[in-house]
Design a protein around this motif. Structure first.
Motif, mmCIF file in Angstrom:
data_model
loop_
_atom_site.group_PDB
_atom_site.id
_atom_site.type_symbol
_atom_site.label_atom_id
_atom_site.label_comp_id
_atom_site.label_asym_id
_atom_site.label_seq_id
_atom_site.Cartn_x
_atom_site.Cartn_y
_atom_site.Cartn_z
ATOM 1 N N LEU A 154 0.836 -1.209 0.000
ATOM 2 C CA LEU A 154 0.000 0.000 0.000
ATOM 3 C C LEU A 154 0.865 1.251 0.000
ATOM 4 N N ARG A 155 1.884 1.264 0.847
ATOM 5 C CA ARG A 155 2.811 2.400 0.903
ATOM 6 C C ARG A 155 3.480 2.605 -0.457
ATOM 7 N N ASP A 156 3.982 1.508 -1.040
ATOM 8 C CA ASP A 156 4.656 1.604 -2.332
ATOM 9 C C ASP A 156 3.703 2.111 -3.418
ATOM 10 N N GLY A 157 2.455 1.673 -3.364
ATOM 11 C CA GLY A 157 1.458 2.132 -4.328
ATOM 12 C C GLY A 157 1.183 3.626 -4.197
ATOM 13 N N VAL A 158 1.084 4.102 -2.972
ATOM 14 C CA VAL A 158 0.841 5.520 -2.744
ATOM 15 C C VAL A 158 2.044 6.336 -3.229
ATOM 16 N N VAL A 159 3.249 5.901 -2.895
ATOM 17 C CA VAL A 159 4.459 6.608 -3.325
ATOM 18 C C VAL A 159 4.511 6.664 -4.849
ATOM 19 N N ASP A 160 4.270 5.533 -5.496
ATOM 20 C CA ASP A 160 4.291 5.476 -6.954
ATOM 21 C C ASP A 160 3.266 6.438 -7.555
ATOM 22 N N ARG A 161 2.060 6.449 -7.005
ATOM 23 C CA ARG A 161 1.005 7.328 -7.529
ATOM 24 C C ARG A 161 1.359 8.799 -7.351
ATOM 25 N N VAL A 162 1.858 9.173 -6.190
ATOM 26 C CA VAL A 162 2.215 10.572 -5.941
ATOM 27 C C VAL A 162 3.341 10.998 -6.877
ATOM 28 N N VAL A 163 4.358 10.156 -7.049
ATOM 29 C CA VAL A 163 5.475 10.495 -7.932
ATOM 30 C C VAL A 163 4.972 10.646 -9.370
ATOM 31 N N ARG A 164 4.115 9.736 -9.830
ATOM 32 C CA ARG A 164 3.567 9.837 -11.192
ATOM 33 C C ARG A 164 2.780 11.133 -11.371
ATOM 34 N N GLU A 165 1.984 11.516 -10.372
ATOM 35 C CA GLU A 165 1.197 12.753 -10.462
ATOM 36 C C GLU A 165 2.095 13.986 -10.493
ATOM 37 N N VAL A 166 3.158 13.989 -9.672
ATOM 38 C CA VAL A 166 4.082 15.120 -9.653
ATOM 39 C C VAL A 166 4.793 15.235 -11.000
ATOM 40 N N ILE A 167 5.228 14.115 -11.553
ATOM 41 C CA ILE A 167 5.885 14.135 -12.864
ATOM 42 C C ILE A 167 4.924 14.662 -13.929
ATOM 43 N N ALA A 168 3.666 14.234 -13.886
ATOM 44 C CA ALA A 168 2.671 14.700 -14.857
ATOM 45 C C ALA A 168 2.465 16.213 -14.738
ATOM 46 N N ILE A 169 2.422 16.741 -13.539
ATOM 47 C CA ILE A 169 2.253 18.185 -13.333
ATOM 48 C C ILE A 169 3.458 18.943 -13.883
ATOM 49 N N ILE A 170 4.654 18.449 -13.600
ATOM 50 C CA ILE A 170 5.871 19.106 -14.089
ATOM 51 C C ILE A 170 5.893 19.095 -15.621
ATOM 52 N N GLU A 171 5.500 17.975 -16.216
ATOM 53 C CA GLU A 171 5.466 17.899 -17.681
ATOM 54 C C GLU A 171 4.433 18.854 -18.266
ATOM 55 N N ARG A 172 3.262 18.971 -17.636
ATOM 56 C CA ARG A 172 2.241 19.925 -18.099
ATOM 57 C C ARG A 172 2.743 21.354 -18.003
ATOM 58 N N ARG A 173 3.393 21.685 -16.911
ATOM 59 C CA ARG A 173 3.952 23.028 -16.753
ATOM 60 C C ARG A 173 4.969 23.327 -17.854
ATOM 61 N N ALA A 174 5.829 22.343 -18.139
ATOM 62 C CA ALA A 174 6.850 22.535 -19.169
ATOM 63 C C ALA A 174 6.197 22.742 -20.535
ATOM 64 N N ARG A 175 5.153 21.974 -20.856
ATOM 65 C CA ARG A 175 4.446 22.147 -22.134
ATOM 66 C C ARG A 175 3.799 23.522 -22.208
ATOM 67 N N MET A 176 3.163 23.963 -21.118
ATOM 68 C CA MET A 176 2.535 25.275 -21.100
ATOM 69 C C MET A 176 3.573 26.377 -21.268
ATOM 70 N N GLU A 177 4.679 26.238 -20.573
ATOM 71 C CA GLU A 177 5.745 27.233 -20.665
ATOM 72 C C GLU A 177 6.288 27.297 -22.094
ATOM 73 N N GLN A 178 6.450 26.137 -22.691
ATOM 74 C CA GLN A 178 6.948 26.080 -24.052
ATOM 75 C C GLN A 178 5.948 26.718 -25.031
ATOM 76 N N SER A 179 4.657 26.471 -24.841
ATOM 77 C CA SER A 179 3.661 27.045 -25.737
ATOM 78 C C SER A 179 3.588 28.569 -25.559
ATOM 79 N N PHE A 180 3.820 29.083 -24.381
ATOM 80 C CA PHE A 180 3.838 30.530 -24.168
ATOM 81 C C PHE A 180 5.049 31.165 -24.841
ATOM 82 N N ARG A 181 6.167 30.454 -24.846
ATOM 83 C CA ARG A 181 7.375 30.965 -25.492
ATOM 84 C C ARG A 181 7.213 31.016 -27.006
ATOM 85 N N LEU A 182 6.434 30.052 -27.546
ATOM 86 C CA LEU A 182 6.228 30.022 -28.990
ATOM 87 C C LEU A 182 5.318 31.145 -29.458
ATOM 88 N N ASP A 183 4.448 31.612 -28.570
ATOM 89 C CA ASP A 183 3.503 32.665 -28.938
ATOM 90 C C ASP A 183 4.110 33.994 -28.982
#
Length: 181
Positions: free
Chosen positions: A152-181
């Motif tokens: 259960l602990r490992d599952g929670v850690v894995d899920r939180v890490v995946r969510e944080v990575i997804a947020i960081i990737e979304r931020r990077a995509r948004m930042e990149q799209s703002f730079r292109l504009d």
């Protein structure tokens, strides 16, 4: 008879309690409280006014010493009151001091929200599980296994890490799209 009043060698009860207390690791919450006070710019005087604990008593309780065992003991009510005034949950303080043990990591802004989230999960999880499992017919309590804790602990850690990575990737995509504009 108190240990101050007794003379000679300690009784078997006294030596047994000394052995037992030696086995319990001592965790010092005072540095945690002092760091929270510093972070929030709260003086001992201001904390005394907000808690209703006399300033002299509070100074004695919060005195940083090389040997915490020489410091005056804080009551549970005083501890909870101080935490409440500093807007620190009891479970959050216990988790922070008992598990992280590194004050720099504990007060690292990157992890403060995580500690709040974990303390909220731990505070509400038992009751949520009781309510959910109460609806399961035929459950007698032997179905729950202690060895589930690790997965259960490992599952929670894995899920939180995946969510944080997804947020960081979304931020990077948004930042990149703002730079292109």
């Amino acid at each position: 008879m108190t240990s101050l009043a007794s003379s000679g060698a300690p009784s078997s009860d006294e030596s047994k309690s000394a052995e037992e207390s030696a086995a319990i690791p001592f965790r010092d919450y005072i540095p945690y409280i002092l760091q929270a006070m510093s972070d929030q710019n709260v003086s001992v005087r201001k904390l005394a006014l907000k808690t209703g604990i006399r300033r002299n008593r509070l100074s004695n309780l919060l005195r940083p010493t090389a040997d915490p065992s020489t410091r005056e003991s804080m009551t549970l009510v005083e501890f909870q009151t101080i935490l409440h005034v500093l807007q620190i949950g009891f479970i959050q303080a216990v988790l922070g001091v008992e598990t992280l043990r590194d004050l720099d990591l504990l007060h690292d802004g990157r992890f403060s929200t995580m500690m709040q989230m974990i303390s909220e999960v731990f505070a509400s999880l038992p009751l949520s599980l009781v309510h959910a499992l109460n609806e399961v017919e035929g459950m007698d309590g032997t179905e729950i296994r202690r060895e589930w804790a690790g997965p259960l602990r490992d599952g929670v850690v894995d899920r939180v890490v995946r969510e944080v990575i997804a947020i960081i990737e979304r931020r990077a995509r948004m930042e990149q799209s703002f730079r292109l504009d």
